[in-house]
Design a protein around this motif. Sequence first.
Motif, PDB file in Angstrom:
ATOM      1  N   ALA A  24       1.184  -1.523   0.138  1.00 54.34           N
ATOM      2  CA  ALA A  24      -0.249  -0.452   0.274  1.00 54.34           C
ATOM      3  C   ALA A  24       0.809   0.998   0.384  1.00 54.34           C
ATOM      4  N   ALA A  25       1.959   1.078   0.422  1.00 55.42           N
ATOM      5  CA  ALA A  25       3.100   1.970   0.584  1.00 55.42           C
ATOM      6  C   ALA A  25       2.872   3.354  -0.466  1.00 55.42           C
ATOM      7  N   HIS A  26       3.437   2.840  -1.763  1.00 53.44           N
ATOM      8  CA  HIS A  26       3.675   4.012  -2.593  1.00 53.44           C
ATOM      9  C   HIS A  26       2.334   4.568  -3.003  1.00 53.44           C
ATOM     10  N   ASP A  27       0.989   3.862  -3.466  1.00 52.97           N
ATOM     11  CA  ASP A  27      -0.239   4.753  -3.455  1.00 52.97           C
ATOM     12  C   ASP A  27      -0.972   5.523  -2.336  1.00 52.97           C
ATOM     13  N   ILE A  28      -0.356   4.972  -0.904  1.00 46.89           N
ATOM     14  CA  ILE A  28      -0.604   5.803  -0.122  1.00 46.89           C
ATOM     15  C   ILE A  28       0.294   7.541  -0.182  1.00 46.89           C
ATOM     16  N   LEU A  29       1.300   6.863  -1.167  1.00 50.85           N
ATOM     17  CA  LEU A  29       2.623   8.410  -0.856  1.00 50.85           C
ATOM     18  C   LEU A  29       1.919   9.613  -1.946  1.00 50.85           C
ATOM     19  N   VAL A  30       1.676   8.699  -3.215  1.00 51.42           N
ATOM     20  CA  VAL A  30       1.115   8.949  -4.026  1.00 51.42           C
ATOM     21  C   VAL A  30      -0.090  10.046  -4.035  1.00 51.42           C
ATOM     22  N   GLU A  31      -1.026   9.367  -2.886  1.00 52.80           N
ATOM     23  CA  GLU A  31      -2.082   9.881  -2.448  1.00 52.80           C
ATOM     24  C   GLU A  31      -2.457  11.526  -2.282  1.00 52.80           C
ATOM     25  N   LEU A  32      -0.976  11.371  -0.738  1.00 49.79           N
ATOM     26  CA  LEU A  32      -0.652  12.207   0.459  1.00 49.79           C
ATOM     27  C   LEU A  32       0.532  13.911  -0.881  1.00 49.79           C
ATOM     28  N   SER A  33       0.945  12.948  -1.891  1.00 50.17           N
ATOM     29  CA  SER A  33       1.707  14.330  -1.940  1.00 50.17           C
ATOM     30  C   SER A  33       0.784  14.876  -3.272  1.00 50.17           C
ATOM     31  N   ASP A  34       0.060  14.371  -3.417  1.00 44.98           N
ATOM     32  CA  ASP A  34      -0.792  15.277  -4.438  1.00 44.98           C
ATOM     33  C   ASP A  34      -2.183  16.026  -3.441  1.00 44.98           C
ATOM     34  N   ALA A  35      -2.878  15.504  -2.485  1.00 42.77           N
ATOM     35  CA  ALA A  35      -3.034  16.721  -1.473  1.00 42.77           C
ATOM     36  C   ALA A  35      -2.006  17.670  -0.862  1.00 42.77           C
ATOM     37  N   VAL A  36      -0.849  17.799  -0.981  1.00 44.32           N
ATOM     38  CA  VAL A  36      -0.055  17.797  -0.114  1.00 44.32           C
ATOM     39  C   VAL A  36      -0.002  19.395  -1.893  1.00 44.32           C
ATOM     40  N   ASP A  37      -0.150  19.281  -2.553  1.00 41.40           N
ATOM     41  CA  ASP A  37       0.337  20.212  -3.914  1.00 41.40           C
ATOM     42  C   ASP A  37      -0.903  20.617  -3.979  1.00 41.40           C
ATOM     43  N   GLU A  38      -2.126  20.007  -3.860  1.00 39.84           N
ATOM     44  CA  GLU A  38      -3.426  20.533  -3.872  1.00 39.84           C
ATOM     45  C   GLU A  38      -3.528  21.599  -2.559  1.00 39.84           C
ATOM     46  N   ALA A  39      -2.858  21.559  -1.314  1.00 39.17           N
ATOM     47  CA  ALA A  39      -2.998  22.607  -0.475  1.00 39.17           C
ATOM     48  C   ALA A  39      -2.396  23.162   0.161  1.00 39.17           C
ATOM     49  N   LEU A  40      -0.970  23.092  -0.782  1.00 41.93           N
ATOM     50  CA  LEU A  40       0.112  23.359  -0.323  1.00 41.93           C
ATOM     51  C   LEU A  40      -0.124  24.293   1.175  1.00 41.93           C
ATOM     52  N   PRO A  41      -0.544  22.790   2.441  1.00 43.28           N
ATOM     53  CA  PRO A  41      -0.786  23.251   3.359  1.00 43.28           C
ATOM     54  C   PRO A  41       1.298  24.085   4.214  1.00 43.28           C
ATOM     55  N   LEU A  42       0.477  24.905   5.254  1.00 39.77           N
ATOM     56  CA  LEU A  42       1.745  24.862   6.554  1.00 39.77           C
ATOM     57  C   LEU A  42       2.140  23.808   7.080  1.00 39.77           C
ATOM     58  N   PHE A  43       0.709  23.805   7.604  1.00 44.96           N
ATOM     59  CA  PHE A  43       0.685  21.987   8.850  1.00 44.96           C
ATOM     60  C   PHE A  43      -0.510  21.226   8.682  1.00 44.96           C
ATOM     61  N   CYS A  44       0.318  20.019   8.711  1.00 43.69           N
ATOM     62  CA  CYS A  44      -0.566  18.877   8.615  1.00 43.69           C
ATOM     63  C   CYS A  44      -0.237  17.895  10.130  1.00 43.69           C
ATOM     64  N   THR A  45      -1.795  17.403   9.695  1.00 40.08           N
ATOM     65  CA  THR A  45      -1.840  16.438  10.949  1.00 40.08           C
ATOM     66  C   THR A  45      -2.216  15.130   9.730  1.00 40.08           C
ATOM     67  N   LEU A  46      -1.706  14.152  10.705  1.00 42.24           N
ATOM     68  CA  LEU A  46      -1.766  12.531  10.270  1.00 42.24           C
ATOM     69  C   LEU A  46      -2.066  11.935  10.988  1.00 42.24           C
TER      70      LEU A  46
END
Length: 104
Positions: A24-46
């Motif tokens: 699952a790790a690769h798919d998770i990383l891709v989706e999380l990277s996409d989320a960061v690209d979309e949000a450009l967050p200053l703060f993130c909780t996982l």
Amino acid sequence: MRIKRIIEERKLEIWLEGEIDHHAAHDILVELSDAVDEALPLFCTLDLSAITFMDSSGIAVILGLHRRLHEIGGILEVHNAPKQANRVIKAAGIDRIIPVSVAV
């Protein structure tokens, strides 16, 4: 693996549910990277409260998200790590780099 995310004013909240393993790790990383690209967050909780199993691939997921956030000036915190996942996190020393809270 289920991934839920909420974006609010440069804040990104992510919940993972299921197992974080090498399948699952690769798919998770891709989706999380996409989320960061979309949000450009200053703060993130996982939030890991719904993780049923995590192996060393979970370390790659956490560090990959941390690196991606660092590139844009964001900060990561890991919340509600279950006992088993927290043992993996502590063994890798991730808790010395990223704030981690343990599930009660």
